[in-house]
Design a protein around this motif. Structure first.
Motif, PDB file in Angstrom:
ATOM      1  N   ALA A 152      13.536  -8.730  -3.983  1.00 41.33           N
ATOM      2  CA  ALA A 152      12.106  -9.060  -3.381  1.00 41.33           C
ATOM      3  C   ALA A 152      11.077  -9.787  -4.589  1.00 41.33           C
ATOM      4  O   ALA A 152      10.571 -10.890  -4.320  1.00 41.33           O
ATOM      5  N   ALA A 153      10.966  -9.107  -5.628  1.00 35.35           N
ATOM      6  CA  ALA A 153      10.185  -9.480  -6.689  1.00 35.35           C
ATOM      7  C   ALA A 153      10.582 -10.873  -7.140  1.00 35.35           C
ATOM      8  O   ALA A 153       9.825 -12.021  -7.353  1.00 35.35           O
ATOM      9  N   ILE A 154      11.747 -11.049  -7.241  1.00 39.82           N
ATOM     10  CA  ILE A 154      12.380 -12.078  -7.851  1.00 39.82           C
ATOM     11  C   ILE A 154      12.204 -13.491  -6.748  1.00 39.82           C
ATOM     12  O   ILE A 154      11.818 -14.593  -7.175  1.00 39.82           O
ATOM     13  N   SER A 155      12.499 -13.054  -5.690  1.00 38.71           N
ATOM     14  CA  SER A 155      12.481 -14.140  -4.615  1.00 38.71           C
ATOM     15  C   SER A 155      10.972 -14.703  -4.466  1.00 38.71           C
ATOM     16  O   SER A 155      10.735 -15.735  -4.265  1.00 38.71           O
ATOM     17  N   ALA A 156      10.012 -13.494  -4.122  1.00 40.47           N
ATOM     18  CA  ALA A 156       8.830 -14.111  -4.135  1.00 40.47           C
ATOM     19  C   ALA A 156       7.978 -14.819  -5.290  1.00 40.47           C
ATOM     20  O   ALA A 156       7.303 -15.731  -4.883  1.00 40.47           O
ATOM     21  N   LEU A 157       8.311 -14.442  -6.656  1.00 38.34           N
ATOM     22  CA  LEU A 157       7.819 -15.190  -7.713  1.00 38.34           C
ATOM     23  C   LEU A 157       8.474 -16.649  -7.698  1.00 38.34           C
ATOM     24  O   LEU A 157       7.891 -17.732  -7.813  1.00 38.34           O
ATOM     25  N   THR A 158       9.877 -16.751  -7.237  1.00 39.58           N
ATOM     26  CA  THR A 158      10.451 -17.991  -7.109  1.00 39.58           C
ATOM     27  C   THR A 158       9.808 -19.024  -6.139  1.00 39.58           C
ATOM     28  O   THR A 158       9.361 -20.036  -6.330  1.00 39.58           O
ATOM     29  N   LEU A 159       9.576 -18.469  -5.029  1.00 41.69           N
ATOM     30  CA  LEU A 159       8.825 -18.923  -3.771  1.00 41.69           C
ATOM     31  C   LEU A 159       7.578 -19.526  -4.202  1.00 41.69           C
ATOM     32  O   LEU A 159       7.246 -20.699  -4.019  1.00 41.69           O
ATOM     33  N   TRP A 160       6.696 -18.693  -4.912  1.00 40.25           N
ATOM     34  CA  TRP A 160       5.341 -19.100  -5.517  1.00 40.25           C
ATOM     35  C   TRP A 160       5.283 -20.296  -6.233  1.00 40.25           C
ATOM     36  O   TRP A 160       4.631 -21.146  -6.238  1.00 40.25           O
ATOM     37  N   GLN A 161       6.497 -20.131  -7.291  1.00 39.93           N
ATOM     38  CA  GLN A 161       6.397 -21.040  -8.386  1.00 39.93           C
ATOM     39  C   GLN A 161       6.735 -22.671  -7.661  1.00 39.93           C
ATOM     40  O   GLN A 161       6.181 -23.689  -8.070  1.00 39.93           O
ATOM     41  N   ALA A 162       7.699 -22.404  -6.770  1.00 39.02           N
ATOM     42  CA  ALA A 162       7.992 -23.710  -6.178  1.00 39.02           C
ATOM     43  C   ALA A 162       6.894 -24.424  -5.252  1.00 39.02           C
ATOM     44  O   ALA A 162       6.927 -25.663  -5.091  1.00 39.02           O
ATOM     45  N   ALA A 163       6.307 -23.548  -4.444  1.00 39.71           N
ATOM     46  CA  ALA A 163       5.220 -23.964  -3.567  1.00 39.71           C
ATOM     47  C   ALA A 163       3.923 -24.460  -4.226  1.00 39.71           C
ATOM     48  O   ALA A 163       3.294 -25.310  -4.169  1.00 39.71           O
ATOM     49  N   LEU A 164       3.441 -23.404  -5.623  1.00 39.32           N
ATOM     50  CA  LEU A 164       2.172 -23.616  -5.824  1.00 39.32           C
ATOM     51  C   LEU A 164       2.031 -23.604  -7.349  1.00 39.32           C
ATOM     52  O   LEU A 164       1.053 -23.888  -8.207  1.00 39.32           O
ATOM     53  N   GLY A 165       3.253 -23.436  -7.984  1.00 36.07           N
ATOM     54  CA  GLY A 165       3.333 -23.112  -9.423  1.00 36.07           C
ATOM     55  C   GLY A 165       3.792 -24.218 -10.378  1.00 36.07           C
ATOM     56  O   GLY A 165       3.818 -25.464  -9.783  1.00 36.07           O
ATOM     57  N   ASP A 166       4.440 -24.023 -11.480  1.00 32.80           N
ATOM     58  CA  ASP A 166       4.784 -25.075 -12.357  1.00 32.80           C
ATOM     59  C   ASP A 166       6.097 -25.738 -12.170  1.00 32.80           C
ATOM     60  O   ASP A 166       6.859 -26.406 -13.046  1.00 32.80           O
ATOM     61  N   TRP A 167       6.835 -25.363 -10.942  1.00 37.14           N
ATOM     62  CA  TRP A 167       7.946 -25.957 -10.491  1.00 37.14           C
ATOM     63  C   TRP A 167       7.721 -27.122  -9.606  1.00 37.14           C
ATOM     64  O   TRP A 167       8.624 -27.684  -9.341  1.00 37.14           O
ATOM     65  N   ARG A 168       6.465 -27.364  -9.122  1.00 33.72           N
ATOM     66  CA  ARG A 168       6.188 -28.440  -8.437  1.00 33.72           C
ATOM     67  C   ARG A 168       6.612 -29.760  -9.343  1.00 33.72           C
ATOM     68  O   ARG A 168       6.018 -29.787 -10.507  1.00 33.72           O
ATOM     69  N   PRO A 169       7.031 -30.910  -8.892  1.00 34.05           N
ATOM     70  CA  PRO A 169       6.888 -32.415  -9.282  1.00 34.05           C
ATOM     71  C   PRO A 169       5.717 -32.666  -9.924  1.00 34.05           C
ATOM     72  O   PRO A 169       4.666 -32.263  -9.152  1.00 34.05           O
TER      73      PRO A 169
END
Length: 252
Positions: free
Chosen positions: A235-252
């Motif tokens: 759950a921790a890994i999944s939630a952090l991954t989703l947050w980074q993809a949506a609002l964090g530094d994974w965004r283009p």
């Protein structure tokens, strides 16, 4: 190239003392010899190229040369993690560091059932993960506090993504309208900006009174991570991954 976290200020021409443990790591584990180059960082002054100038049984010395990268910080994201069994908690801390959180804030809850933890060991795990992943800072591992105490002192400017997996209607998809909250990606479909935290509960889940309080707080965004009940580390890994993809530094 090998990277090493050092607490001292970094500048060109600086001479840094290495501890016995650091020297052992560089010489006996990584097989460096005097004259070898490595990268060092301290979370404040960026990343610097350094030379192993001296190594012995009582420690060693580094000669700092030139800066290779200016200081940068990851997005202002905390992981609020209920205590779980030691092995899983160590994995969570390691992966949280790899995924870019600034802090891991440990909590106890009504259903916490965990081994005795050593924050110093968790901090060492986070430091090693930061060295290996190329980040320029090391996440802070905070001493455990009770969930109620944490919420009493919460900064309302920091949004809290509450991963609520209890579900009041387990026979319905996503737990039903009054059970699990909206899917995480829908909850995070908002303009980026401002500090956030992700809250993950213990292996037994949150108690009803804890869920009620969390759902009533204005800074809390209840979310679900899907139709399956996940282990705390997943759950921790999944939630952090989703947050980074949506609002964090994974965004283009």
């Amino acid at each position: 190239m090998i990277r090493l976290f050092v607490p001292e200020p970094l500048a060109g021409g600086a001479d840094l003392a290495l501890s016995v443990e650091q020297t052992h790591y560089l010489v006996n584990v990584m097989r460096l010899q005097p004259g070898a180059e490595l990268l060092v960082f301290n979370g404040r002054d960026g990343e610097w190229r350094a030379v192993l100038a001296q190594a012995g049984k009582r420690g060693g010395r580094l000669a700092v040369a030139a800066r290779t990268r200016p200081q940068q910080l990851p997005p202002d994201l905390d992981l609020v993690m209920a205590l779980v069994k030691r092995a899983r908690l160590e994995t969570i801390v390691e992966k949280a560091a790899e995924l870019g959180v600034r802090r891991v804030r440990l909590i106890t809850t009504r259903r916490t059932n965990a081994d005795h933890i050593k924050v110093a060991r968790l901090q060492a795990i986070a430091t090693e993960a930061a060295e290996q992943t190329g980040r320029l800072d090391v996440p802070e591992i905070c001493e455990p506090v009770a969930l109620d105490r944490l919420l009493d002192g919460w900064d309302a400017d920091r949004a809290l993504m509450f991963c609520d997996e209890a579900g009041d209607a387990p026979d319905q998809p996503w737990g039903g309208d009054t059970g699990r909250a909206q899917p995480a990606l829908a909850a995070l479909a908002a303009p980026p900006g401002g500090p956030w935290a992700v809250l993950i509960g213990p292996e037994g889940g949150f108690a009803p009174e804890e869920r009620t309080r969390l759902r009533g707080l204005p800074f809390v965004t209840p979310t679900t991570l899907g139709p399956r009940i996940l282990r705390a580390d997943t759950a921790a890994i999944s939630a952090l991954t989703l947050w980074q993809a949506a609002l964090g530094d994974w965004r283009p």
